[in-house]
Design a protein around this motif. Structure first.
Motif, PDB file in Angstrom:
ATOM      1  N   SER A  19      22.395 -61.530 -71.578  1.00 29.06           N
ATOM      2  CA  SER A  19      21.132 -60.939 -71.191  1.00 29.06           C
ATOM      3  C   SER A  19      21.507 -61.108 -69.437  1.00 29.06           C
ATOM      4  N   ARG A  20      22.226 -62.014 -69.137  1.00 31.17           N
ATOM      5  CA  ARG A  20      22.602 -61.928 -67.703  1.00 31.17           C
ATOM      6  C   ARG A  20      24.237 -61.354 -67.288  1.00 31.17           C
ATOM      7  N   VAL A  21      24.792 -60.927 -68.277  1.00 28.72           N
ATOM      8  CA  VAL A  21      26.010 -60.438 -68.188  1.00 28.72           C
ATOM      9  C   VAL A  21      26.119 -58.737 -67.460  1.00 28.72           C
ATOM     10  N   ARG A  22      27.107 -58.634 -66.794  1.00 30.16           N
ATOM     11  CA  ARG A  22      26.933 -57.481 -66.094  1.00 30.16           C
ATOM     12  C   ARG A  22      28.430 -56.464 -66.436  1.00 30.16           C
ATOM     13  N   PRO A  23      28.239 -55.239 -66.433  1.00 28.41           N
ATOM     14  CA  PRO A  23      29.385 -54.366 -66.812  1.00 28.41           C
ATOM     15  C   PRO A  23      30.789 -54.594 -66.091  1.00 28.41           C
ATOM     16  N   ASN A  24      30.646 -55.066 -64.980  1.00 26.80           N
ATOM     17  CA  ASN A  24      31.830 -55.663 -64.036  1.00 26.80           C
ATOM     18  C   ASN A  24      32.322 -56.843 -64.375  1.00 26.80           C
ATOM     19  N   ASP A  25      31.792 -57.771 -65.210  1.00 27.85           N
ATOM     20  CA  ASP A  25      32.045 -59.105 -65.230  1.00 27.85           C
ATOM     21  C   ASP A  25      33.455 -59.032 -66.166  1.00 27.85           C
ATOM     22  N   ARG A  26      34.311 -59.799 -65.727  1.00 30.39           N
ATOM     23  CA  ARG A  26      35.788 -59.765 -66.237  1.00 30.39           C
ATOM     24  C   ARG A  26      35.651 -60.596 -67.611  1.00 30.39           C
ATOM     25  N   LEU A  27      36.331 -59.872 -68.504  1.00 29.75           N
ATOM     26  CA  LEU A  27      36.144 -60.694 -69.976  1.00 29.75           C
ATOM     27  C   LEU A  27      36.845 -62.276 -69.667  1.00 29.75           C
ATOM     28  N   THR A  28      38.137 -62.347 -69.071  1.00 29.43           N
ATOM     29  CA  THR A  28      38.874 -63.521 -69.063  1.00 29.43           C
ATOM     30  C   THR A  28      38.510 -64.398 -67.920  1.00 29.43           C
ATOM     31  N   GLU A  29      38.459 -63.584 -66.820  1.00 31.40           N
ATOM     32  CA  GLU A  29      38.550 -64.384 -65.299  1.00 31.40           C
ATOM     33  C   GLU A  29      37.025 -64.680 -65.249  1.00 31.40           C
ATOM     34  N   ASP A  30      35.974 -63.922 -65.454  1.00 30.45           N
ATOM     35  CA  ASP A  30      34.702 -64.362 -65.261  1.00 30.45           C
ATOM     36  C   ASP A  30      33.906 -65.071 -66.438  1.00 30.45           C
ATOM     37  N   LEU A  31      34.290 -64.422 -67.454  1.00 30.97           N
ATOM     38  CA  LEU A  31      33.476 -65.042 -68.669  1.00 30.97           C
ATOM     39  C   LEU A  31      34.352 -65.858 -69.583  1.00 30.97           C
ATOM     40  N   TYR A  32      35.648 -66.088 -69.277  1.00 35.61           N
ATOM     41  CA  TYR A  32      36.492 -66.913 -69.990  1.00 35.61           C
ATOM     42  C   TYR A  32      36.306 -66.876 -71.608  1.00 35.61           C
ATOM     43  N   LEU A  33      36.337 -65.695 -72.151  1.00 35.69           N
ATOM     44  CA  LEU A  33      35.999 -65.630 -73.659  1.00 35.69           C
ATOM     45  C   LEU A  33      36.983 -66.069 -74.371  1.00 35.69           C
ATOM     46  N   PRO A  34      38.274 -66.215 -74.063  1.00 32.72           N
ATOM     47  CA  PRO A  34      39.235 -66.951 -74.765  1.00 32.72           C
ATOM     48  C   PRO A  34      39.108 -68.363 -75.183  1.00 32.72           C
ATOM     49  N   LEU A  35      38.318 -68.925 -73.950  1.00 32.47           N
ATOM     50  CA  LEU A  35      38.039 -70.519 -74.085  1.00 32.47           C
ATOM     51  C   LEU A  35      36.692 -70.835 -74.693  1.00 32.47           C
ATOM     52  N   VAL A  36      35.783 -70.049 -74.602  1.00 32.49           N
ATOM     53  CA  VAL A  36      34.271 -70.063 -74.915  1.00 32.49           C
ATOM     54  C   VAL A  36      33.893 -69.578 -76.415  1.00 32.49           C
ATOM     55  N   CYS A  37      34.678 -68.900 -76.857  1.00 32.05           N
ATOM     56  CA  CYS A  37      34.761 -68.389 -78.423  1.00 32.05           C
ATOM     57  C   CYS A  37      35.303 -69.163 -79.191  1.00 32.05           C
ATOM     58  N   TRP A  38      35.081 -69.172 -80.483  1.00 32.44           N
ATOM     59  CA  TRP A  38      35.967 -69.769 -81.579  1.00 32.44           C
ATOM     60  C   TRP A  38      37.251 -68.689 -81.626  1.00 32.44           C
ATOM     61  N   PHE A  39      38.238 -69.503 -81.972  1.00 29.25           N
ATOM     62  CA  PHE A  39      39.629 -68.808 -82.012  1.00 29.25           C
ATOM     63  C   PHE A  39      39.432 -67.366 -82.762  1.00 29.25           C
ATOM     64  N   ASP A  40      38.685 -67.138 -83.878  1.00 28.16           N
ATOM     65  CA  ASP A  40      38.876 -65.953 -84.591  1.00 28.16           C
ATOM     66  C   ASP A  40      37.635 -65.149 -84.340  1.00 28.16           C
ATOM     67  N   TRP A  41      36.895 -65.117 -83.169  1.00 24.02           N
ATOM     68  CA  TRP A  41      35.885 -64.322 -82.988  1.00 24.02           C
ATOM     69  C   TRP A  41      36.061 -62.761 -82.997  1.00 24.02           C
ATOM     70  N   GLN A  42      37.338 -62.418 -82.763  1.00 20.22           N
ATOM     71  CA  GLN A  42      37.885 -60.929 -82.921  1.00 20.22           C
ATOM     72  C   GLN A  42      37.658 -60.407 -84.358  1.00 20.22           C
ATOM     73  N   THR A  43      38.114 -61.360 -85.380  1.00 24.95           N
ATOM     74  CA  THR A  43      38.031 -61.025 -86.506  1.00 24.95           C
ATOM     75  C   THR A  43      36.382 -60.864 -87.059  1.00 24.95           C
ATOM     76  N   SER A  44      35.299 -61.711 -86.618  1.00 23.77           N
ATOM     77  CA  SER A  44      34.203 -61.704 -86.956  1.00 23.77           C
ATOM     78  C   SER A  44      33.705 -60.345 -86.305  1.00 23.77           C
ATOM     79  N   PHE A  45      34.208 -60.090 -84.984  1.00 20.28           N
ATOM     80  CA  PHE A  45      33.418 -59.063 -84.056  1.00 20.28           C
ATOM     81  C   PHE A  45      33.787 -57.606 -85.058  1.00 20.28           C
ATOM     82  N   THR A  46      35.192 -57.525 -85.245  1.00 20.60           N
ATOM     83  CA  THR A  46      35.516 -56.465 -86.019  1.00 20.60           C
ATOM     84  C   THR A  46      34.709 -56.422 -87.429  1.00 20.60           C
TER      85      THR A  46
END
Length: 141
Positions: free
Chosen positions: A74-101
């Motif tokens: 709810s606080r994330v904005r379009p220009n937030d960078r997935l890796t540098e700002d949100l650290y998705l590879p670190l804050v998600c489970w390793f297989d989140w992409q599979t669940s996402f698809t």
């Protein structure tokens, strides 16, 4: 007996490697806390409607990315960078992409598994535009 104990320790180490980094997640949420929280509808209207993104795609990203990452989307904005700002590879489970698809397939009937690579997107905006484009291109075929 030692082999069994070693297997337990190896399993714990592997689990830690595959698990979200909760400290990083807390740090990112602390960073996001200064921003106003938007409802899913507000997030759509403020950022995505003017770009021609459909409401279901925006709502999907809003809810699913929060579920996978533990971040306050709810606080994330379009220009937030997935890796540098949100650290998705670190804050998600390793297989989140599979669940996402898989969840995208269930929600929209579209299989992204062969061409969804989250590392190819720099920002939330790029991710949302990609998803919207995939859905629209199928609907116009």
């Amino acid at each position: 007996m030692w082999r069994r104990l070693r297997n337990i320790f190896d399993s714990l180490r592997a689990y830690a490697d595959l698990s979200p980094d909760l400290r990083t997640r807390q740090q990112v949420n602390r960073f996001l806390r200064d921003r106003p929280a938007l409802s899913s509808d507000e997030w759509f209207e403020q950022f995505w409607q003017v770009q021609g993104v459909t409401q279901p795609v925006a709502a999907f990203v809003y809810s699913q990315m929060q579920a996978y990452s533990g971040l306050e989307f709810s606080r994330v904005r379009p220009n937030d960078r997935l890796t540098e700002d949100l650290y998705l590879p670190l804050v998600c489970w390793f297989d989140w992409q599979t669940s996402f698809t898989e969840d995208f397939l269930v929600s929209f009937g579209l299989d992204l598994s062969n061409h969804f690579d989250p590392q190819s997107f720099s920002t939330v905006e790029e991710l949302v535009i990609f998803l919207n484009h995939q859905l629209l291109s199928v609907n116009h075929s």
